[in-house]
Design a protein around this motif. Sequence first.
Motif, PDB file in Angstrom:
ATOM      1  N   ARG A 253      11.120   8.534   3.011  1.00 46.22           N
ATOM      2  CA  ARG A 253      10.040   8.217   3.941  1.00 46.22           C
ATOM      3  C   ARG A 253       8.815   9.044   3.558  1.00 46.22           C
ATOM      4  NH1 ARG A 253      13.112   4.926   4.296  1.00 46.22           N
ATOM      5  NH2 ARG A 253      14.305   4.117   6.090  1.00 46.22           N
ATOM      6  N   PRO A 254       7.987   8.523   2.666  1.00 42.21           N
ATOM      7  CA  PRO A 254       6.803   9.280   2.235  1.00 42.21           C
ATOM      8  C   PRO A 254       5.821   9.474   3.387  1.00 42.21           C
ATOM      9  CG  PRO A 254       7.241   7.394   0.793  1.00 42.21           C
ATOM     10  CD  PRO A 254       8.070   7.216   2.006  1.00 42.21           C
ATOM     11  N   LYS A 255       5.031  10.511   3.257  1.00 44.49           N
ATOM     12  CA  LYS A 255       3.965  10.728   4.244  1.00 44.49           C
ATOM     13  C   LYS A 255       2.866   9.688   4.057  1.00 44.49           C
ATOM     14  CE  LYS A 255       1.063  14.416   6.130  1.00 44.49           C
ATOM     15  NZ  LYS A 255       0.717  15.866   6.011  1.00 44.49           N
ATOM     16  N   LYS A 256       2.575   9.361   2.784  1.00 44.90           N
ATOM     17  CA  LYS A 256       1.531   8.391   2.487  1.00 44.90           C
ATOM     18  C   LYS A 256       1.719   7.876   1.072  1.00 44.90           C
ATOM     19  CE  LYS A 256      -3.535   7.882   2.425  1.00 44.90           C
ATOM     20  NZ  LYS A 256      -4.827   8.600   2.565  1.00 44.90           N
ATOM     21  N   VAL A 257       1.488   6.569   0.892  1.00 45.34           N
ATOM     22  CA  VAL A 257       1.530   5.970  -0.438  1.00 45.34           C
ATOM     23  C   VAL A 257       0.208   5.248  -0.676  1.00 45.34           C
ATOM     24  CG1 VAL A 257       2.720   4.403  -2.007  1.00 45.34           C
ATOM     25  CG2 VAL A 257       4.034   5.655  -0.278  1.00 45.34           C
ATOM     26  N   SER A 258      -0.487   5.671  -1.715  1.00 47.63           N
ATOM     27  CA  SER A 258      -1.760   5.049  -2.094  1.00 47.63           C
ATOM     28  C   SER A 258      -1.563   4.262  -3.377  1.00 47.63           C
ATOM     29  CB  SER A 258      -2.842   6.111  -2.308  1.00 47.63           C
ATOM     30  OG  SER A 258      -3.076   6.848  -1.112  1.00 47.63           O
ATOM     31  N   GLY A 259      -2.234   3.126  -3.480  1.00 44.38           N
ATOM     32  CA  GLY A 259      -2.128   2.306  -4.674  1.00 44.38           C
ATOM     33  C   GLY A 259      -3.468   2.123  -5.353  1.00 44.38           C
ATOM     34  N   LEU A 260      -3.463   2.191  -6.673  1.00 44.63           N
ATOM     35  CA  LEU A 260      -4.658   1.914  -7.460  1.00 44.63           C
ATOM     36  C   LEU A 260      -4.284   0.841  -8.475  1.00 44.63           C
ATOM     37  CD1 LEU A 260      -7.292   4.305  -8.879  1.00 44.63           C
ATOM     38  CD2 LEU A 260      -6.171   2.700 -10.427  1.00 44.63           C
ATOM     39  N   GLY A 261      -4.972  -0.312  -8.414  1.00 44.17           N
ATOM     40  CA  GLY A 261      -4.619  -1.400  -9.310  1.00 44.17           C
ATOM     41  C   GLY A 261      -5.803  -2.302  -9.592  1.00 44.17           C
ATOM     42  N   MET A 262      -5.522  -3.439 -10.223  1.00 40.75           N
ATOM     43  CA  MET A 262      -6.585  -4.322 -10.695  1.00 40.75           C
ATOM     44  C   MET A 262      -6.801  -5.560  -9.835  1.00 40.75           C
ATOM     45  SD  MET A 262      -8.193  -3.259 -13.394  1.00 40.75           S
ATOM     46  CE  MET A 262      -8.853  -4.804 -14.021  1.00 40.75           C
ATOM     47  N   ASN A 263      -5.794  -5.943  -9.025  1.00 37.88           N
ATOM     48  CA  ASN A 263      -5.913  -7.191  -8.277  1.00 37.88           C
ATOM     49  C   ASN A 263      -5.738  -6.933  -6.787  1.00 37.88           C
ATOM     50  OD1 ASN A 263      -4.563  -9.761  -7.002  1.00 37.88           O
ATOM     51  ND2 ASN A 263      -5.696 -10.471  -8.809  1.00 37.88           N
ATOM     52  N   GLU A 264      -6.773  -7.215  -6.004  1.00 41.16           N
ATOM     53  CA  GLU A 264      -6.748  -6.898  -4.578  1.00 41.16           C
ATOM     54  C   GLU A 264      -5.696  -7.706  -3.830  1.00 41.16           C
ATOM     55  OE1 GLU A 264      -9.720  -6.062  -0.836  1.00 41.16           O
ATOM     56  OE2 GLU A 264     -10.492  -7.170  -2.571  1.00 41.16           O
ATOM     57  N   ALA A 265      -5.506  -8.968  -4.191  1.00 37.61           N
ATOM     58  CA  ALA A 265      -4.512  -9.789  -3.493  1.00 37.61           C
ATOM     59  C   ALA A 265      -3.106  -9.208  -3.670  1.00 37.61           C
ATOM     60  CB  ALA A 265      -4.567 -11.221  -4.010  1.00 37.61           C
ATOM     61  N   GLU A 266      -2.797  -8.730  -4.874  1.00 42.60           N
ATOM     62  CA  GLU A 266      -1.491  -8.117  -5.115  1.00 42.60           C
ATOM     63  C   GLU A 266      -1.347  -6.826  -4.316  1.00 42.60           C
ATOM     64  OE1 GLU A 266      -1.143  -9.701  -9.739  1.00 42.60           O
ATOM     65  OE2 GLU A 266      -0.906  -7.571  -9.286  1.00 42.60           O
ATOM     66  N   LYS A 268      -2.902  -5.904  -1.634  1.00 43.03           N
ATOM     67  CA  LYS A 268      -2.900  -6.187  -0.197  1.00 43.03           C
ATOM     68  C   LYS A 268      -1.525  -6.631   0.286  1.00 43.03           C
ATOM     69  CE  LYS A 268      -5.685  -8.594   3.291  1.00 43.03           C
ATOM     70  NZ  LYS A 268      -6.855  -9.498   3.496  1.00 43.03           N
ATOM     71  N   LYS A 269      -0.779  -7.303  -0.588  1.00 35.68           N
ATOM     72  CA  LYS A 269       0.540  -7.816  -0.218  1.00 35.68           C
ATOM     73  C   LYS A 269       1.628  -6.750  -0.323  1.00 35.68           C
ATOM     74  CE  LYS A 269       3.586 -11.780  -0.968  1.00 35.68           C
ATOM     75  NZ  LYS A 269       3.828 -13.036  -1.727  1.00 35.68           N
ATOM     76  N   ASN A 270       1.335  -5.615  -0.959  1.00 33.12           N
ATOM     77  CA  ASN A 270       2.337  -4.576  -1.177  1.00 33.12           C
ATOM     78  C   ASN A 270       2.673  -3.882   0.141  1.00 33.12           C
ATOM     79  OD1 ASN A 270       3.757  -2.195  -1.890  1.00 33.12           O
ATOM     80  ND2 ASN A 270       2.747  -2.117  -3.878  1.00 33.12           N
ATOM     81  N   PRO A 271       3.897  -4.014   0.661  1.00 34.59           N
ATOM     82  CA  PRO A 271       4.239  -3.455   1.970  1.00 34.59           C
ATOM     83  C   PRO A 271       4.380  -1.937   1.988  1.00 34.59           C
ATOM     84  CG  PRO A 271       6.189  -4.397   0.952  1.00 34.59           C
ATOM     85  CD  PRO A 271       5.036  -4.730   0.050  1.00 34.59           C
ATOM     86  N   ASP A 272       4.497  -1.324   0.813  1.00 37.53           N
ATOM     87  CA  ASP A 272       4.700   0.127   0.751  1.00 37.53           C
ATOM     88  C   ASP A 272       3.399   0.924   0.755  1.00 37.53           C
ATOM     89  OD1 ASP A 272       7.572   0.175   0.613  1.00 37.53           O
ATOM     90  OD2 ASP A 272       7.412  -0.522  -1.458  1.00 37.53           O
ATOM     91  N   LEU A 273       2.274   0.251   0.522  1.00 37.64           N
ATOM     92  CA  LEU A 273       1.007   0.966   0.398  1.00 37.64           C
ATOM     93  C   LEU A 273       0.362   1.189   1.765  1.00 37.64           C
ATOM     94  CD1 LEU A 273      -0.607  -0.788  -2.716  1.00 37.64           C
ATOM     95  CD2 LEU A 273       0.834   1.273  -2.642  1.00 37.64           C
ATOM     96  N   ASP A 274      -0.073   2.429   1.992  1.00 37.40           N
ATOM     97  CA  ASP A 274      -0.850   2.745   3.198  1.00 37.40           C
ATOM     98  C   ASP A 274      -2.330   2.481   2.964  1.00 37.40           C
ATOM     99  OD1 ASP A 274       1.270   3.914   4.983  1.00 37.40           O
ATOM    100  OD2 ASP A 274       1.481   5.256   3.271  1.00 37.40           O
ATOM    101  N   ASP A 275      -2.759   2.594   1.727  1.00 31.30           N
ATOM    102  CA  ASP A 275      -4.131   2.246   1.359  1.00 31.30           C
ATOM    103  C   ASP A 275      -4.166   1.902  -0.126  1.00 31.30           C
ATOM    104  OD1 ASP A 275      -4.739   4.680  -0.300  1.00 31.30           O
ATOM    105  OD2 ASP A 275      -4.502   5.702   1.621  1.00 31.30           O
ATOM    106  N   TYR A 276      -5.220   1.250  -0.545  1.00 30.21           N
ATOM    107  CA  TYR A 276      -5.335   0.883  -1.955  1.00 30.21           C
ATOM    108  C   TYR A 276      -6.797   0.851  -2.373  1.00 30.21           C
ATOM    109  CZ  TYR A 276      -6.517  -3.830  -0.247  1.00 30.21           C
ATOM    110  OH  TYR A 276      -7.099  -4.886   0.377  1.00 30.21           O
ATOM    111  N   ILE A 277      -6.989   0.985  -3.696  1.00 27.65           N
ATOM    112  CA  ILE A 277      -8.318   0.899  -4.302  1.00 27.65           C
ATOM    113  C   ILE A 277      -8.210   0.012  -5.534  1.00 27.65           C
ATOM    114  CG2 ILE A 277     -10.153   2.162  -5.492  1.00 27.65           C
ATOM    115  CD1 ILE A 277      -9.505   4.587  -3.783  1.00 27.65           C
TER     116      ILE A 277
END
Length: 403
Positions: A253-266, A268-277
Motif C-alpha cells: 500500500r504505497p503512500k503515493k504513486v506518480s506516473g510519467l509517460g507519453m500518452n495521457e489516455a493511457e 488516465k486509465k491507470n488505476p494505480d496512479l495518484d497523479d501523472y504528468i
Amino acid sequence: MDIINENSIVDLKFHLKWKSREAVHSDCYNGTGMNMWRDWMPEKLRNSLIGRSPGDQINMTFSSGEFLDDFSNKKHFKIKSRQFNQETDNNSIIKPQKGRFYPKGLLQGVTGIFKANKEPFRCVDINNGFIDVDFNKPLAGYNLELKASIGNVKEKISDKGGESIDWVSLLTTGPGMQARWQKSSTDFFSDSPFMRQDETPDNIFYQKPRFVHHLDDKAREMVRNIHALSLKDDMKILDLMSSWVTHLPENIRPKKVSGLGMNEAELKKNPDLDDYIVHDLNLDPVLPYDSESFDAVICTGSIEYLIHPFEVFKEAARVLRPQGRFIVTFSNRWFPPKAVRIWEQLHEFERMGLAAEYFLGIEDFENLHTYSIRGLPRPVSDKYFSQLFYSDPVYGVWAHKKG
C-alpha cells in the motif's frame, strides 16, 4: 510422496548467484522434466537430489572450474583485425567494440570455427591491427552459489532413446555476459548507439493509446516479484515511462504513486496512479519533480527507447531519497522503430550490462544487482501459447542511491 531416485523425472527451479567486481547477479531458470538417468548435470547436484522430495530445496556452492570449465589462458588470444568479418549476411556492418560479445561465426581463419557458429565470444580489446578475444564461457572464473527448488517428481515410464539435455549449458548460456571484462567498462557507446529506425517526434508515435499488454501474464508476475523485493508500504513511488498499467505487488500500500509517460489516455486509465504528468524524456530528460521526493523509481519495459539514458538516470538519482532504489525491468519484446540502435544489436544478457553501465556511468548509485528468469511455461490463456511454449524472459537491474 514421490522420492527422487535414478529413474525419476524431476522439475527444478534453479537460482544461480554470483558476484562480479561491480554487481551481485542472480540468474534463474525453470527446468522441466529433468531425466535423472539420462540428462547431464554435475555429479554433486545429482547426488544431492537422490532421496529428496517435492518442496525440498538444495543449496550448494561451486568453486571456479567445478560447475563448468575454469578460465583458460589458452582460450584468451589475439587474432588479426581482418579475421573479424564485419559484413553480415544482411549486408549490415558490425564493428568490434571493447568488452562486447559476438558470434564466433563472424571470425575467419580460426581453427574449429565455422560460419554458422552462433556461440558468443568476447572482444576484450582492439589495438594495432589485432583483436584480443576471449573464447571462455562468460561465467568461467566465477565462484557460483546454486539453489535448486524441487517441484514435481514422477517415475519415467520407459527410456527408449531420445536426446540428453545438458542442464548446465541451459543454465549458463547467457549469464556472465552482463558483467564487465575485469575492470574495464564495456564500450556500448561508439558508433551512434542511440540512433533509431524512426526519428520522427515521439509524441507523434505515441499519440494513439495502446491498451495492450506487452508481456504475458507470467512475465508480468515476475516483474511484480522483482518490485516486491524493494517496494514497501507507505513509499512514494515514481513509475517512469508509465502507461495504463503499473506493475505493483498486490500486497503493498504505497503512500503515493506518480506516473510519467507519453500518452495521457493511457496514464488516465491507470488505476494505480495518484497523479501523472505527460512528458517526453527524449525531448527533455529533466524530471519535473523536486529533489529527494521519492523512495523508489521503477521503469518497466522502456529503457530501450531512451536516447539520453545517462541524463535520465542522473535525474532518477536526483529525485530519489538517499538509499532509494531505481529498478529497471525489461524483456525481449519492444517497438523496433523506436528502440535505440544498440539495444537491437545486443544479446539479451548483454542488455543487462548496458543498463548496468547507465548506473555505473553516473556514479550516484551503489549496491548494483542484475536478475534474470527464464524457462517458465507460457500461460495457456496467452494468445501466443500455440506458437511459444515459454513465457517471456524477464531481466532486471537495480541499485541504491548513495547516501
